[in-house]
Design a protein around this motif. Structure first.
Motif, PDB file in Angstrom:
ATOM      1  N   ASN A  87       0.641  -0.937   0.156  1.00  0.00           N
ATOM      2  CA  ASN A  87      -0.070   0.066   0.084  1.00  0.00           C
ATOM      3  C   ASN A  87       0.824   1.271  -0.072  1.00  0.00           C
ATOM      4  N   ASP A  89       0.536   5.729  -0.949  1.00  0.00           N
ATOM      5  CA  ASP A  89      -0.298   6.948  -1.754  1.00  0.00           C
ATOM      6  C   ASP A  89       1.039   7.554  -2.432  1.00  0.00           C
ATOM      7  N   SER A  91       1.489  11.295  -4.885  1.00  0.00           N
ATOM      8  CA  SER A  91       1.139  12.653  -5.367  1.00  0.00           C
ATOM      9  C   SER A  91       2.258  13.033  -6.489  1.00  0.00           C
ATOM     10  N   GLN A 120      -3.260   9.644  -6.182  1.00  0.00           N
ATOM     11  CA  GLN A 120      -3.751   8.295  -5.881  1.00  0.00           C
ATOM     12  C   GLN A 120      -3.335   7.937  -4.600  1.00  0.00           C
ATOM     13  N   ASN A 121      -4.368   7.515  -3.816  1.00  0.00           N
ATOM     14  CA  ASN A 121      -4.288   7.109  -2.477  1.00  0.00           C
ATOM     15  C   ASN A 121      -4.543   5.667  -2.449  1.00  0.00           C
ATOM     16  N   ASN A 122      -3.696   4.833  -1.840  1.00  0.00           N
ATOM     17  CA  ASN A 122      -4.172   3.232  -1.751  1.00  0.00           C
ATOM     18  C   ASN A 122      -3.758   2.965  -0.091  1.00  0.00           C
ATOM     19  N   PRO A 123      -4.412   3.410   0.741  1.00  0.00           N
ATOM     20  CA  PRO A 123      -4.095   3.180   2.174  1.00  0.00           C
ATOM     21  C   PRO A 123      -4.347   1.591   2.541  1.00  0.00           C
ATOM     22  N   ASN A 129      -9.445   3.739  -1.340  1.00  0.00           N
ATOM     23  CA  ASN A 129      -8.649   4.188  -2.285  1.00  0.00           C
ATOM     24  C   ASN A 129      -9.364   5.276  -2.965  1.00  0.00           C
ATOM     25  N   ALA A 237     -10.779  12.211   2.095  1.00  0.00           N
ATOM     26  CA  ALA A 237      -9.792  11.384   1.924  1.00  0.00           C
ATOM     27  C   ALA A 237      -9.319  10.433   3.425  1.00  0.00           C
TER      28      ALA A 237
END
Length: 268
Positions: A87, A89, A91, A120-123, A129, A237
């Motif tokens: 995982n 994120d 920018s 793109q956030n993928n925590p 997401n 977010a």
């Protein structure tokens, strides 16, 4: 001109940077990919003379600069935050272009810029997401003082979201416009307006007497009809939902002591 440099004057016809790429990576433990360089500089041992008490530095004359043109084309700035092996994120600002003309003491510089941006956030769970694609453009006029401090500013920036999904889906088709008109003695207006398509979502206004050379003055800041959707853009977010909130507020910020002391009065 070498003689100009020796005399404290830097005269440059043109500086051009093409396709630079800067990538910052933050690891799960908080370390970053450039820490080894920074730590190496901190660990340089001082010599005996360097350890001696140094006299207080005397104020130096401001640099005399005359840069006729600076251009940066097709730059990339990238930030990656790794949560774990799966995982992360990211920018990214791409196709960054900056043009600066007539940068000199007591002059008026012209600055234009444009860039594409993607987040793109993928925590890891329970985070969700989200992704955003946007574009920003700006055009400025900067009046500079004898020490190169900005004394006057006119112009604006527009940022517009073209795509949004996941936890950031509500940002689709939103835009933010920042316009400012500042003289050496007054902030005539700084206006940040939010919209979604043709629908306004609120604005933030600032104005009042302000001495740019001393960084002192009294500025009225108004938050007018800030829609819940604007607040949700900031909190979406992280999973925050501001519900039916609409924000209105009037405040006066006093800045004294050459910009080192702030006080606020809230009226509503």
């Amino acid at each position: 001109s070498l003689w100009d440099i020796i005399g404290g004057k830097i005269n440059i016809d043109e500086v051009s940077i093409s396709s630079p790429v800067v990538t910052v990576v933050e690891n799960p433990d908080g370390s970053r990919n450039f820490d080894s360089i920074v730590n190496a500089q901190k660990q340089q041992p001082e010599t005996g003379k360097e350890k001696e008490k140094k006299p207080a530095a005397q104020p130096s004359k401001p640099a005399q600069i005359d840069l006729k043109k600076f251009t940066l084309t097709d730059g990339t700035l990238r930030y990656i935050h790794n949560y774990n092996a799966r995982n992360h994120d990211s920018s990214e600002m791409t196709h960054l272009s900056v043009s600066l003309e007539n940068l000199k003491n007591n002059g008026t510089a012209k600055l234009t810029m444009s860039a594409d941006a993607a987040v793109q956030n993928n925590p890891p769970a329970p985070g969700t997401n989200g992704a955003v694609v946007a574009k920003a453009t700006g055009d400025f006029s900067l009046g500079l003082g004898p020490n190169l401090k900005p004394l006057a500013m006119q112009g604006g920036i527009r940022a517009e979201v073209s795509q949004a999904s996941g936890s950031m889906a509500e940002m689709a088709a939103t835009a933010a416009d920042l316009k400012f008109d500042v003289t050496p003695e007054q902030i005539k207006q700084v206006a940040l307006k939010f919209s979604k398509g043709s629908q306004p979502l609120g604005q933030v206004l600032a104005s009042g007497p302000f001495d740019m050379s001393k960084m002192e003055g009294e500025v009225k800041i108004e938050l007018l009809s800030i829609d819940k959707r604007v607040l949700n853009l900031a909190g979406g977010a992280s999973g925050m939902d501001f519900g039916p909130t609409t924000l209105n507020s009037t405040n006066v910020i006093a800045v004294t002591n050459n910009g080192s002391v702030f006080s606020a009065r809230i009226f509503s």
